[in-house]
Design a protein around this motif. Structure first.
Motif, mmCIF file in Angstrom:
data_model
loop_
_atom_site.group_PDB
_atom_site.id
_atom_site.type_symbol
_atom_site.label_atom_id
_atom_site.label_comp_id
_atom_site.label_asym_id
_atom_site.label_seq_id
_atom_site.Cartn_x
_atom_site.Cartn_y
_atom_site.Cartn_z
ATOM 1 N N ILE A 192 -67.128 -6.614 -37.325
ATOM 2 C CA ILE A 192 -65.688 -6.838 -37.487
ATOM 3 C C ILE A 192 -65.273 -7.928 -36.524
ATOM 4 O O ILE A 192 -65.350 -7.759 -35.296
ATOM 5 N N TYR A 214 -62.420 -6.950 -33.948
ATOM 6 C CA TYR A 214 -62.620 -5.560 -33.540
ATOM 7 C C TYR A 214 -61.833 -5.221 -32.318
ATOM 8 O O TYR A 214 -61.661 -5.486 -31.329
ATOM 9 N N SER A 221 -69.019 -3.389 -33.829
ATOM 10 C CA SER A 221 -68.303 -4.418 -33.061
ATOM 11 C C SER A 221 -68.796 -5.826 -33.386
ATOM 12 O O SER A 221 -68.067 -6.797 -33.189
#
Length: 191
Positions: free
Chosen positions: A188, A191, A185
């Motif tokens: 990205i 995310y 998390s």
């Protein structure tokens, strides 16, 4: 074996069973795989210098720096040192993209080493001038990386980063090497 399995097993090993040797033929096999990597402009500028003899392993060892976060550790002790090395060389004044080729080649070599049961560590902190002279490497080439290889003699545990400002690896009182990795998390953005 799936690529994800190879990646999960590929760690930066710094302690090895020094008495378990790696042959020149095995090192050549690692380069056979690496020669198929993509290359910027298909220039194929990388060259490799193989070290598998014990006396030459002893020669390169003092010119390598092993773990910047482990302040009181000067590298593997006698008996825990690598059984082989691959020096990745690039032409002096190479284009920037050759650095990407170097990373791809090094990772490919290490993933191939995992298939053999070896482990390794990419070393960029190298006394390049001393290594260049000690091995009479071509003057028109410079050292991009040194890959240390051997049969791992340490346990490495990967865990999630608990404090985003603390990403340093460490060794616990049992000598287990702990490596924090950022959570998916965090990596990205969307995310």
């Amino acid at each position: 074996m799936m690529i994800s399995d190879l990646v999960y097993r590929n760690r930066s090993y710094r302690r090895f069973h020094e008495d378990k040797r790696i042959s020149r033929g095995q090192l050549i096999d690692l380069i056979r795989v690496a020669r198929y990597i993509p290359s910027a402009g298909n220039l194929q500028k990388l060259r490799y210098f193989l070290i598998d003899e014990q006396d030459k392993c002893n020669l390169i060892f003092p010119y390598l720096r092993w773990a910047s976060y482990l302040k009181n550790w000067n590298g593997p002790a006698s008996g825990e040192r690598p059984a082989a090395y691959i020096i990745i060389l690039v032409p002096v004044n190479s284009p920037k993209m050759v650095a990407i080729d170097t990373g791809i080649a090094a990772q490919t070599i290490l993933l191939s080493a995992v298939e053999y049961g070896f482990g390794g560590c990419m070393l960029a902190s190298v006394d390049k001038e001393q290594v260049q002279n000690a091995f009479a490497l071509p003057e028109e080439m410079e050292i991009a990386l040194v890959i240390a290889l051997g049969y791992p003699a340490e346990t490495i545990v990967v865990q999630d980063v608990s404090d985003p400002d603390k990403i340093e690896y460490w060794r616990d009182d049992k000598g287990i090497h702990n490596v924090p990795k950022r959570k998916i998390s965090e990596l990205i953005i969307n995310y």
